[in-house]
Structure formats: C-alpha cells, structure tokens
Motif scaffolding. Sequence first.
Motif, PDB file in Angstrom:
ATOM      1  N   ALA A 171      52.954 -53.665 -66.479  1.00 49.13           N
ATOM      2  CA  ALA A 171      53.351 -55.247 -65.763  1.00 49.13           C
ATOM      3  C   ALA A 171      54.210 -55.480 -65.405  1.00 49.13           C
ATOM      4  O   ALA A 171      54.141 -56.170 -63.945  1.00 49.13           O
ATOM      5  CB  ALA A 171      54.544 -55.898 -66.824  1.00 49.13           C
ATOM      6  N   GLU A 183      42.322 -59.880 -67.476  1.00 51.70           N
ATOM      7  CA  GLU A 183      43.474 -59.784 -68.881  1.00 51.70           C
ATOM      8  C   GLU A 183      44.694 -58.547 -68.157  1.00 51.70           C
ATOM      9  O   GLU A 183      45.333 -58.753 -68.680  1.00 51.70           O
ATOM     10  CB  GLU A 183      41.832 -58.307 -69.517  1.00 51.70           C
ATOM     11  CG  GLU A 183      41.447 -59.250 -70.367  1.00 51.70           C
ATOM     12  CD  GLU A 183      40.220 -58.358 -70.625  1.00 51.70           C
ATOM     13  OE1 GLU A 183      39.453 -58.644 -71.649  1.00 51.70           O
ATOM     14  OE2 GLU A 183      40.009 -57.379 -70.404  1.00 51.70           O
ATOM     15  N   VAL A 184      44.073 -57.786 -67.164  1.00 48.73           N
ATOM     16  CA  VAL A 184      45.399 -56.433 -66.727  1.00 48.73           C
ATOM     17  C   VAL A 184      46.137 -57.450 -66.409  1.00 48.73           C
ATOM     18  O   VAL A 184      46.937 -57.183 -66.983  1.00 48.73           O
ATOM     19  CB  VAL A 184      44.236 -55.831 -65.597  1.00 48.73           C
ATOM     20  CG1 VAL A 184      45.957 -54.915 -64.796  1.00 48.73           C
ATOM     21  CG2 VAL A 184      43.881 -54.297 -66.523  1.00 48.73           C
ATOM     22  N   ARG A 240      47.140 -60.833 -66.965  1.00 49.96           N
ATOM     23  CA  ARG A 240      48.022 -61.807 -67.801  1.00 49.96           C
ATOM     24  C   ARG A 240      48.298 -60.504 -69.546  1.00 49.96           C
ATOM     25  O   ARG A 240      49.229 -61.775 -69.784  1.00 49.96           O
ATOM     26  CB  ARG A 240      46.981 -62.597 -68.277  1.00 49.96           C
ATOM     27  CG  ARG A 240      46.201 -63.777 -67.231  1.00 49.96           C
ATOM     28  CD  ARG A 240      45.668 -64.587 -67.895  1.00 49.96           C
ATOM     29  NE  ARG A 240      45.332 -65.466 -66.957  1.00 49.96           N
ATOM     30  CZ  ARG A 240      43.282 -66.098 -67.177  1.00 49.96           C
ATOM     31  NH1 ARG A 240      43.101 -65.524 -67.693  1.00 49.96           N
ATOM     32  NH2 ARG A 240      42.421 -66.224 -65.950  1.00 49.96           N
ATOM     33  N   HIS A 241      47.542 -59.430 -69.430  1.00 48.23           N
ATOM     34  CA  HIS A 241      48.444 -58.837 -70.276  1.00 48.23           C
ATOM     35  C   HIS A 241      48.553 -57.806 -70.358  1.00 48.23           C
ATOM     36  O   HIS A 241      47.917 -57.302 -71.064  1.00 48.23           O
ATOM     37  CB  HIS A 241      47.405 -59.044 -71.895  1.00 48.23           C
ATOM     38  CG  HIS A 241      46.993 -60.803 -71.859  1.00 48.23           C
ATOM     39  ND1 HIS A 241      48.069 -61.391 -72.377  1.00 48.23           N
ATOM     40  CD2 HIS A 241      46.192 -61.488 -71.641  1.00 48.23           C
ATOM     41  CE1 HIS A 241      47.139 -62.903 -72.353  1.00 48.23           C
ATOM     42  NE2 HIS A 241      45.853 -63.058 -71.902  1.00 48.23           N
ATOM     43  N   PRO A 242      49.790 -57.672 -69.390  1.00 46.50           N
ATOM     44  CA  PRO A 242      48.991 -55.936 -69.426  1.00 46.50           C
ATOM     45  C   PRO A 242      49.944 -55.083 -70.712  1.00 46.50           C
ATOM     46  O   PRO A 242      50.641 -56.275 -71.264  1.00 46.50           O
ATOM     47  CB  PRO A 242      50.640 -55.615 -68.088  1.00 46.50           C
ATOM     48  CG  PRO A 242      51.481 -56.926 -68.245  1.00 46.50           C
ATOM     49  CD  PRO A 242      50.558 -58.333 -68.609  1.00 46.50           C
ATOM     50  N   VAL A 243      49.679 -54.212 -70.783  1.00 45.81           N
ATOM     51  CA  VAL A 243      49.600 -53.594 -72.257  1.00 45.81           C
ATOM     52  C   VAL A 243      50.815 -53.157 -72.349  1.00 45.81           C
ATOM     53  O   VAL A 243      51.265 -52.760 -73.519  1.00 45.81           O
ATOM     54  CB  VAL A 243      48.813 -52.612 -72.243  1.00 45.81           C
ATOM     55  CG1 VAL A 243      47.367 -52.788 -73.237  1.00 45.81           C
ATOM     56  CG2 VAL A 243      48.924 -51.316 -71.349  1.00 45.81           C
ATOM     57  N   ASP A 244      51.894 -52.631 -71.114  1.00 43.80           N
ATOM     58  CA  ASP A 244      53.041 -51.422 -71.636  1.00 43.80           C
ATOM     59  C   ASP A 244      53.953 -52.310 -70.040  1.00 43.80           C
ATOM     60  O   ASP A 244      53.731 -53.006 -68.421  1.00 43.80           O
ATOM     61  CB  ASP A 244      53.217 -50.344 -72.092  1.00 43.80           C
ATOM     62  CG  ASP A 244      52.609 -49.527 -70.898  1.00 43.80           C
ATOM     63  OD1 ASP A 244      52.287 -50.297 -69.538  1.00 43.80           O
ATOM     64  OD2 ASP A 244      51.664 -48.366 -70.877  1.00 43.80           O
ATOM     65  N   ASP A 245      55.051 -51.578 -70.397  1.00 40.91           N
ATOM     66  CA  ASP A 245      56.299 -51.989 -69.186  1.00 40.91           C
ATOM     67  C   ASP A 245      55.111 -51.502 -67.654  1.00 40.91           C
ATOM     68  O   ASP A 245      55.724 -51.949 -66.968  1.00 40.91           O
ATOM     69  CB  ASP A 245      57.357 -51.260 -69.266  1.00 40.91           C
ATOM     70  CG  ASP A 245      58.467 -52.230 -70.624  1.00 40.91           C
ATOM     71  OD1 ASP A 245      57.617 -53.464 -70.464  1.00 40.91           O
ATOM     72  OD2 ASP A 245      59.361 -52.370 -70.445  1.00 40.91           O
ATOM     73  N   GLN A 265      45.690 -48.771 -68.561  1.00 43.38           N
ATOM     74  CA  GLN A 265      44.842 -50.219 -69.128  1.00 43.38           C
ATOM     75  C   GLN A 265      43.629 -50.232 -68.273  1.00 43.38           C
ATOM     76  O   GLN A 265      43.642 -49.397 -67.441  1.00 43.38           O
ATOM     77  CB  GLN A 265      45.365 -51.213 -68.755  1.00 43.38           C
ATOM     78  CG  GLN A 265      45.348 -52.860 -69.330  1.00 43.38           C
ATOM     79  CD  GLN A 265      46.184 -53.615 -69.777  1.00 43.38           C
ATOM     80  OE1 GLN A 265      47.472 -53.959 -69.197  1.00 43.38           O
ATOM     81  NE2 GLN A 265      45.268 -54.938 -70.002  1.00 43.38           N
TER      82      GLN A 265
END
Length: 362
Positions: free
Chosen positions: A235, A224-225, A227-232, A218
């Motif tokens: 996260a 952004e990273v 609050r909205h991690p793109v995947d597990d 990401q």
Amino acid sequence: MTIEFRDVVKRYPDGTVAVDGLSLTVEDGTITVFVGPSGCGKTTSLRMINRMVEPTSGTVLLDGKDVCDGDPAVLRRGIGYVIQHAGLFPHRTVLDNIATVPLLSGWDKRKARARAAELLETVGLPTELGKRYPAQLSGGQQQRVGVARALAADSPVLLMDEPFSAVDPVVREGLQDELLRLQSQLGKTIVFVTHDIDEAVRLGDKVAVMRVGGKLAQYGTPAEVLRHPVDDFVASFVGRDRGYRGLSFLPGSGVEVSPARTIDLGSKLDGPSEGWQLAVNEEKQPRGWLPPGSTVDGPLAETDLVAGGSLYVQGTPIRGALDAALSSPASLGVVVDEENRVLGTVVAHQVLDVIEASPQAS
Ligand SMILES: Nc1ncnc2c1ncn2[C@@H]1O[C@H](COP(=O)(O)OP(=O)(O)OP(=O)(O)O)[C@@H](O)[C@H]1O
Ligand SMILES: [Mg+2]
C-alpha cells in the motif's frame, strides 16, 4: 514461452539473501514487471532466467525446462537482454552493435547488417544512425539501439533491467510507448525490471511487487495491486508514489546537493575503502560505486564497481532526484550536469521533505 520460478532462493557467498522463496509464473506473450525498492532482488531474479546468476535452490523453468540443464551460452544467445545505459559496445558502430548476436550465431556479415538495418527501423531510428558510434547518439537513441540489439536475438524472451531509467521523463515516456507498440506486434514474453511504480503500472500485464529481503509481496494485474494492496508495504509503495505523481512537474530546486565522495578510475587504494565512493572517469562522469570495505589490487577498474542507479540531471523535475536516490546502491542519488559530470549527491528523505513541503504535493 512461459517462465516459471519454483521456490527460488539466491544466497550470495557473503550470506546476503537476495531472493527468498520466489514462486511465480510469467505467462507467454505478456509483459511482467518486477518492481520494488533498491536491493529487493529484482536484478538477481531477472538474471536467474538467463543464468547470469545461478539459484542456490529451487528451479527456473522456460516452457517447463530447467534453465540450468544445457549450455548457458546457448541459453543466453536465445534470450534478449537490455540494461540501463543500453550497455552498447563503444568501439562498434550502431549497426555492428545490433548485429552482435546474429554474428555470434554464425550469420554472415552482410546478412547480419541487413537485419540490423531493419531493426533500426523497427525501433524508430533512421538508418543513417547505423554508421555512428554509441557516443554519438542521445541517451534515448542509445536505449533504442539496446532494444534493437536485444530484438536481434529474435528470441521469444526479452529481459529488460531498468532500461529506461537513465533518460529524462519525456524521452522515457516515448520509449515506453514504443515498447508497447512493438509488443503489440511481436507478442514476446517480456520481464521488465523497474523501481518506478508508474512505469510498472503502465507497461505491465502483471506486476510483481518485491520487498527488501527478496520476498515477493504481491503478484497481480496493475489494477489488483493498486486497488487491493495485500499489506501495508505494498500500500505504501504503490500509494506513496501515486500521491506524488503531480511532482513530475515540480522543479528540483530546494534539493540539497552534497559533495560526492569520488574516486578516480585507475587510481590505487591504500587499504580497504571507507564508506561508499563514487568512481568517476577522466571527464568526471560517474561509472559506478565502490562499496565500503573494498580492497582492490592494482588500479581501480570498472569491474571493481557496483552499478549505479539512475542519474538526476540538475534542473530537471524533482521526480528524477527521488528516483536517483531510491535506485542507488549507496542510497545516494547522483546529481549530474548536462554533460553527465558529477555535481554531488542527494538523499531520498531530504528530497521527500522538499516534495512534502510543496503545495503541489497531494
Ligand atoms: N554479487 C553479489 N554479491 C553479494 N551480494 C549481492 C551481489 N549482487 C547483489 N547482491 C545483493 O543482493 C541484494 C539484491 O540485489 P539486486 O541487485 O538483485 O537488487 P535490485 O532489486 O536489482 O536493486 P536495484 O534497484 O538497486 O538495482 C542486495 O542486497 C545486493 O546488495
Ligand atoms: Mg537492479
């Protein structure tokens, strides 16, 4: 200057794919942080900017120009580079260390030293320190000298590879603040490598989270990273560390320190080495790791070694033990005493067990 990676792949001769299809743009005048676990290709990516590593395919562009066109020595002289432990020349005074690049660029000695003295002040060190040798400075002061030396190139681009990970957390925060203060005046294009998500979030205008195998997971602003991690993967990388922020205050007791498998610099190997061995100097201070299966003709030298991760000083907060284990190429965090002598090693999962068992971890 902008730095653009276009579909960059780095495959080392042994087949290891360190960076796999990296595409991203580092904006002019910003700090971009490459963050991710040990071995995910951060250093390799960074070194492709100054051509210490050449891409297998794809291109790296500086202000639209392929870095592989032209003389690599000239390119490097124009890019500041700071590494862990500052990488200072031990037999040169602090002032002469800082003056290295100006001297290489043909400045006369007096002018170069005067500039170096100015830079000492810029990084918040008293001018008296200029006459000392690196070993006569604290770790934090050495890092500042490393930054001053990189600034001496007076280049618009600064590359920093885990520059602050070998110092204790308090000094580290001071160095981070200092870097942010400098950057607000200098407005350079900085690429900063760390495996510490807290440091990444604190310093980065943008954060590039990488995963092992050299893939960009990401790329975005810290907010952004987080609050909205793109995947597990992102996260857990971002989340786990977040959850453990309180552990900065946990003492490192309860961590199991196992005996380190050490090998003396200058010794001879009978055959290919077995397992990871930690090379130490005469003072029993760690100098790097000898990878499994290494064969070395002649006495073991620093050039035979893989650079180590951060060190954990026994008795300091446990956070450092986790950092040491996660940043080690051998997956073994090196524990040292206050004189930097090796006491043993720790493994990440055991450190995590201690953290999880603690009432403060939430
Ligand atoms: N000269 C080399 N030859 C072969 N493989 C290499 C070489 N340098 C690095 N690698 C491998 O490439 C991968 C990426 O290494 P790199 O040093 O870029 O990772 P990193 O993210 O900086 O890790 P760390 O956080 O431990 O510093 C790793 O698997 C590493 O073992
Ligand atoms: Mg690295």
